[in-house]
Design a protein around this motif. Structure first.
Motif, mmCIF file in Angstrom:
data_model
loop_
_atom_site.group_PDB
_atom_site.id
_atom_site.type_symbol
_atom_site.label_atom_id
_atom_site.label_comp_id
_atom_site.label_asym_id
_atom_site.label_seq_id
_atom_site.Cartn_x
_atom_site.Cartn_y
_atom_site.Cartn_z
ATOM 1 N N ILE A 55 132.363 -34.950 77.920
ATOM 2 C CA ILE A 55 133.138 -35.630 76.887
ATOM 3 C C ILE A 55 132.251 -36.585 76.093
ATOM 4 N N GLY A 56 132.813 -37.099 75.030
ATOM 5 C CA GLY A 56 132.082 -38.008 74.163
ATOM 6 C C GLY A 56 132.000 -39.424 74.727
ATOM 7 N N VAL A 57 131.257 -40.233 74.041
ATOM 8 C CA VAL A 57 131.014 -41.611 74.458
ATOM 9 C C VAL A 57 131.337 -42.528 73.289
ATOM 10 N N CYS A 58 131.808 -43.710 73.591
ATOM 11 C CA CYS A 58 132.075 -44.686 72.536
ATOM 12 C C CYS A 58 131.580 -46.068 72.953
ATOM 13 N N ALA A 59 131.493 -46.926 71.979
ATOM 14 C CA ALA A 59 131.105 -48.314 72.223
ATOM 15 C C ALA A 59 132.348 -49.185 72.176
#
Length: 291
Positions: free
Chosen positions: A163-167
């Motif tokens: 899955i994606g990553v976020c800040a």
């Protein structure tokens, strides 16, 4: 246990002969079993007469103390037998709380359709807690992040998703209004880390992502709980790199912004104990992450 069952049969029937017929044994054999039990406990369990047998005070005490033991014994054997035949009646699952809606809940709903009588025990635990519980035999299935990649051959492991990553940024951060950013844009920010005792390898993962973005991560604090992490993001005007399944949580003062770097990904794993995979356990592992 056989001798105890003999005792309960005699007590319920009020007759050695009727108890022997019920159990399908010869009357002398049953009498010897009762005598052996009386010698073991140190006193008479029955008063004997022409009217049959009646429990003594010691007999009633033995019944009071041992009936729950016998019931627990029978229940335990029934559970073991059901487990051996693939009809395990309970399933203990550890999971990361924020990942439940995306990965676990849909799988549990489908599992319930196939195994309507199964009893589910669900535990919201950190990765370290899940790994310890798996090793102790206290969990059947663990749903954790990429920490699962480091367990080697200790458990059966399946990658559920990448899955994606976020800040996670303070809402007043200049990048908070952006739909997505590159990690390099945070090179002047400080980061909130996670204690190794709660999520092993998380800080090393963040540091490796930052290195790929061309800078060295500077950690100003480490936390052990998600709530504390977000409080420190706001309080220290810092950033925290997290898997994008947390986006729906929307804690006060926090904005999640996606990282658009190709290398910014997060692997999600499901683990189960080797050699303990009943059909229900195996099926849940299959279902987790399926569309």
């Amino acid at each position: 246990m056989k001798t105890l069952r003999t005792f309960f049969a005699v007590m319920e029937e009020g007759s050695v002969n009727r108890a022997a017929a019920r159990l399908g044994v010869a009357q002398p054999t049953l009498s010897r079993q009762i005598q052996a039990l009386e010698q073991e406990v140190g006193g008479s369990l029955f008063e004997r007469g022409t009217w049959g047998v009646r429990p003594t005070d010691l007999g009633f005490k033995l019944r009071e103390m041992m009936l729950p033991v016998l019931r627990a014994y029978d229940q335990a054997w029934a559970e073991v037998a059901a487990h051996a035949k693939g009809r395990h009646t309970q399933l203990r699952v550890g999971y990361l709380g924020m990942a439940a809606n995306r990965f676990l809940n849909p799988a549990l709903a489908r599992l319930r359709e196939e195994y309507p009588d199964i009893k589910l025990w669900l535990f919201d635990q950190t990765p370290v807690e899940q790994l310890k519980a798996l090793r102790a035999g206290e969990l059947d299935v663990a749903l954790i992040g990429q920490e699962g990649a480091a367990v080697g051959d200790d458990f059966y492991r399946r990658k559920v998703s990448r899955i994606g990553v976020c800040a996670a940024l303070p809402s007043q951060h200049p990048a908070a209004k952006r739909e997505s950013i590159s990690l390099e844009e945070l090179k002047h920010d400080v980061f909130i880390g996670v204690a190794e005792s709660s999520v092993p390898g998380r800080n090393a993962w963040v540091a490796s992502l930052c290195a790929k973005a061309g800078f060295k991560a500077r950690f100003v604090a480490e936390t052990s709980e998600v709530t504390e992490t977000f409080m420190r993001v706001v309080g220290d005007s810092a950033a925290c790199i997290v898997p994008d399944y947390v986006e729906g949580s929307s804690p006060p003062g926090i904005t999640f912004v996606k990282l658009n770097d190709d290398f910014a990904t997060w692997d999600f794993y499901v683990l189960r104990q080797r050699g303990r995979g009943t059909p229900a356990i195996r099926r849940l592992v299959e279902l987790i992450g399926e569309p």
